[in-house]
Design a protein around this motif. Structure first.
Motif, PDB file in Angstrom:
ATOM      1  N   LEU A   1       4.619   7.631   2.501  1.00  8.40           N
ATOM      2  CA  LEU A   1       5.228   8.757   1.953  1.00  8.40           C
ATOM      3  C   LEU A   1       5.566   9.861   2.655  1.00  8.40           C
ATOM      4  N   GLY A   2       5.267   9.790   4.084  1.00  8.45           N
ATOM      5  CA  GLY A   2       5.427  10.991   5.128  1.00  8.45           C
ATOM      6  C   GLY A   2       6.714  11.962   4.957  1.00  8.45           C
ATOM      7  N   LYS A   3       7.922  11.312   4.390  1.00  6.41           N
ATOM      8  CA  LYS A   3       8.872  12.064   4.158  1.00  6.41           C
ATOM      9  C   LYS A   3       9.124  12.304   2.731  1.00  6.41           C
ATOM     10  N   GLY A   4       8.439  11.971   1.745  1.00  2.12           N
ATOM     11  CA  GLY A   4       8.628  11.811   0.211  1.00  2.12           C
ATOM     12  C   GLY A   4       8.949  10.422  -0.202  1.00  2.12           C
ATOM     13  N   LEU A   5       8.828  10.319  -1.493  1.00  6.11           N
ATOM     14  CA  LEU A   5       8.875   8.893  -2.020  1.00  6.11           C
ATOM     15  C   LEU A   5      10.340   8.278  -1.943  1.00  6.11           C
ATOM     16  N   ALA A   6      11.326   9.234  -1.919  1.00  3.47           N
ATOM     17  CA  ALA A   6      12.637   9.198  -1.997  1.00  3.47           C
ATOM     18  C   ALA A   6      13.324   8.614  -0.775  1.00  3.47           C
ATOM     19  N   LYS A   7      12.544   9.059   0.414  1.00  8.07           N
ATOM     20  CA  LYS A   7      12.748   8.653   1.717  1.00  8.07           C
ATOM     21  C   LYS A   7      11.835   7.584   2.323  1.00  8.07           C
ATOM     22  N   ALA A   8      11.033   7.079   1.391  1.00  6.04           N
ATOM     23  CA  ALA A   8       9.651   6.123   1.999  1.00  6.04           C
ATOM     24  C   ALA A   8      10.490   5.141   2.585  1.00  6.04           C
ATOM     25  N   ILE A   9       9.692   4.584   3.529  1.00  6.37           N
ATOM     26  CA  ILE A   9      10.147   3.401   4.520  1.00  6.37           C
ATOM     27  C   ILE A   9       8.848   2.555   4.301  1.00  6.37           C
ATOM     28  N   LYS A  10       9.052   1.125   4.092  1.00 10.52           N
ATOM     29  CA  LYS A  10       8.339   0.121   4.118  1.00 10.52           C
ATOM     30  C   LYS A  10       7.793  -0.277   5.487  1.00 10.52           C
ATOM     31  N   TRP A  11       6.700  -0.340   5.984  1.00 15.14           N
ATOM     32  CA  TRP A  11       6.251  -0.735   7.296  1.00 15.14           C
ATOM     33  C   TRP A  11       5.551  -1.957   7.141  1.00 15.14           C
ATOM     34  N   GLY A  12       5.916  -2.917   8.099  1.00 13.80           N
ATOM     35  CA  GLY A  12       5.194  -3.880   8.551  1.00 13.80           C
ATOM     36  C   GLY A  12       4.718  -3.892  10.016  1.00 13.80           C
ATOM     37  N   PRO A  13       4.332  -5.206  10.388  1.00 17.99           N
ATOM     38  CA  PRO A  13       4.029  -5.471  12.025  1.00 17.99           C
ATOM     39  C   PRO A  13       5.321  -4.912  12.741  1.00 17.99           C
ATOM     40  N   ARG A  14       6.444  -5.434  12.194  1.00 18.97           N
ATOM     41  CA  ARG A  14       7.665  -5.134  13.228  1.00 18.97           C
ATOM     42  C   ARG A  14       7.919  -3.842  13.448  1.00 18.97           C
ATOM     43  N   GLU A  15       7.832  -3.106  12.251  1.00 21.31           N
ATOM     44  CA  GLU A  15       8.041  -1.574  12.348  1.00 21.31           C
ATOM     45  C   GLU A  15       7.164  -0.834  13.102  1.00 21.31           C
ATOM     46  N   VAL A  16       5.811  -1.318  12.756  1.00 18.17           N
ATOM     47  CA  VAL A  16       4.737  -0.546  13.518  1.00 18.17           C
ATOM     48  C   VAL A  16       4.874  -0.663  15.113  1.00 18.17           C
ATOM     49  N   ALA A  17       5.197  -2.051  15.408  1.00 23.22           N
ATOM     50  CA  ALA A  17       5.256  -2.420  17.038  1.00 23.22           C
ATOM     51  C   ALA A  17       6.453  -1.750  17.589  1.00 23.22           C
ATOM     52  N   ASP A  18       7.678  -1.540  16.796  1.00 24.65           N
ATOM     53  CA  ASP A  18       8.788  -1.177  17.472  1.00 24.65           C
ATOM     54  C   ASP A  18       8.681   0.504  17.415  1.00 24.65           C
TER      55      ASP A  18
ATOM     56  N   VAL B   1       0.950  -1.258   0.025  1.00 20.64           N
ATOM     57  CA  VAL B   1       0.006  -0.230  -0.105  1.00 20.64           C
ATOM     58  C   VAL B   1       1.000   1.242  -0.068  1.00 20.64           C
ATOM     59  N   VAL B   2       0.794   2.226  -0.853  1.00 19.80           N
ATOM     60  CA  VAL B   2       1.490   3.318  -1.081  1.00 19.80           C
ATOM     61  C   VAL B   2       0.459   4.456  -0.779  1.00 19.80           C
ATOM     62  N   SER B   3       0.940   5.296   0.467  1.00 17.95           N
ATOM     63  CA  SER B   3       0.295   6.412   0.810  1.00 17.95           C
ATOM     64  C   SER B   3       1.066   7.315   1.851  1.00 17.95           C
ATOM     65  N   GLY B   4       0.653   8.445   1.898  1.00 14.63           N
ATOM     66  CA  GLY B   4       1.185   9.313   2.885  1.00 14.63           C
ATOM     67  C   GLY B   4       0.388   9.618   3.990  1.00 14.63           C
ATOM     68  N   ASP B   5      -0.626   8.537   4.030  1.00 15.73           N
ATOM     69  CA  ASP B   5      -1.584   8.589   5.387  1.00 15.73           C
ATOM     70  C   ASP B   5      -1.186   7.497   6.186  1.00 15.73           C
TER      71      ASP B   5
END
Length: 320
Positions: free
Chosen positions: A167-184, A144-148
């Motif tokens: 996309l909160g910091k722009g596409l060039a700096k976009a980070i992919k989030w999964g359960p681990r990233e959200v939990a951490d 899912v690709v979004s700035g939301d």
């Protein structure tokens, strides 16, 4: 396409709003009309295709940016975004820049000419379309690709991985989030990171969406409560249980907000059962334009031949 090629779901409105505000409006078509959002959106789609190499792709539409059923539950929902400066305007119209609306039509024309799927649903926001399509996918991994940030609630590992390219910091700096990233990042239980994130969002509130949250419960306190009790239902049960060890101050805040908590769930959670309508017969990503002459005509009319070229180049690099 390869077996592991993902289904990419684009939050259309989020992406073209970001393009509109991130690229100067001095970028114009030969007839002088601004095309900054159009060019930025096409370039972003090309970048996402190159990065994620999808086999399927859907641009999700905001067919109803402020559904009445959400407003009925929480009247303040997105109320501050309603355009009220013009007394003669409809009372529930989002203030969209005048130069952006025509560009959304241009984007839809080009996507249609390419044969790239768009999807919307009656009385639903793009978030609900994204949530429904991600939730019902059983074959391919989903991106899912979004700035939301609200869409972090859809992350999961099973039955297929669902990740959010934020996309909160722009596409060039976009980070992919999964359960681990959200939990951490948010301190929520990893075994239910997506659902726990939306419960955290409900408790803390979100001024950008007009959601008040529970008075006196910020993000850190909400995360602590979720870590202690596991879920919002358990938090509410503890608040209602006089024998629980919940501090009196927290108990009182939660009990005072009982009506809000009851109503806010369907407002904050994305729908997973939206009646999604597609613009095409398939969400398979076409490797070449369905109507090439139309694409060439539109590219010349809007002065975006270079962006169209980048999009086609990205498609050319995908496996057939």
């Amino acid at each position: 396409m390869t077996q592991d090629a993902p289904l990419v779901l684009l939050d259309g409105a989020s992406m073209w709003f970001r393009s509109y505000f991130g690229i100067p409006s001095s970028i114009t078509a030969p007839d002088g009309r601004p095309v900054n959002a159009l060019r930025g959106f096409l370039d972003a789609v090309a970048t996402v295709i190159t990065r994620e190499r999808p086999g399927r792709l859907v641009v999700c539409r905001d067919d109803d940016w402020r559904p009445q059923w959400r407003v009925d539950l929480i009247p303040s929902y997105k109320a501050h975004r309603v355009e009220q400066e013009n007394p003669g305007a409809a009372p529930d119209v989002e203030e969209v820049p005048d130069e952006l609306t025509p560009q959304v039509d241009m984007i839809m024309e080009i996507l249609d000419a390419f044969g790239i799927a768009t999807a919307g649903a009656p009385q639903c926001e793009a978030d609900d379309v994204l949530g429904t399509l991600a939730g019902r996918e059983r074959r391919d991994p989903v991106v899912v690709v979004s700035g939301d940030r609200d869409l972090l609630q859809v992350v999961r590992d099973e039955p297929v991985p669902v990740r959010v390219l934020y996309l909160g910091k722009g596409l060039a700096k976009a980070i992919k989030w999964g359960p681990r990233e959200v939990a951490d990042t948010y301190g929520v239980p990893i075994d239910r990171a997506g659902p726990a994130y939306v419960e955290l969002a409900l408790l803390r509130g979100d001024p950008s969406d007009g959601l008040p949250g529970v008075a006196g419960i910020g993000e850190k306190t909400a995360a602590t409560l979720l870590a202690q009790h596991g879920s919002l239902d358990n938090i509410v049960a503890a608040a209602q249980d006089p024998s629980s060890k919940m501090p009196k101050a927290q108990r009182n805040k939660l009990l005072a907000a009982g009506d809000y908590i009851d109503k806010a769930g369907p407002v904050v959670r994305v729908a997973t059962d939206a009646e999604v309508d597609f613009s095409t017969d398939s969400d398979e990503l076409p490797l070449a334009a369905r109507h090439p002459r139309k694409v060439v005509e539109l590219a010349e009319r809007y002065g975006v031949s270079s962006s169209i070229g980048r999009l086609q180049s990205a498609l050319d690099k995908l496996p057939s």
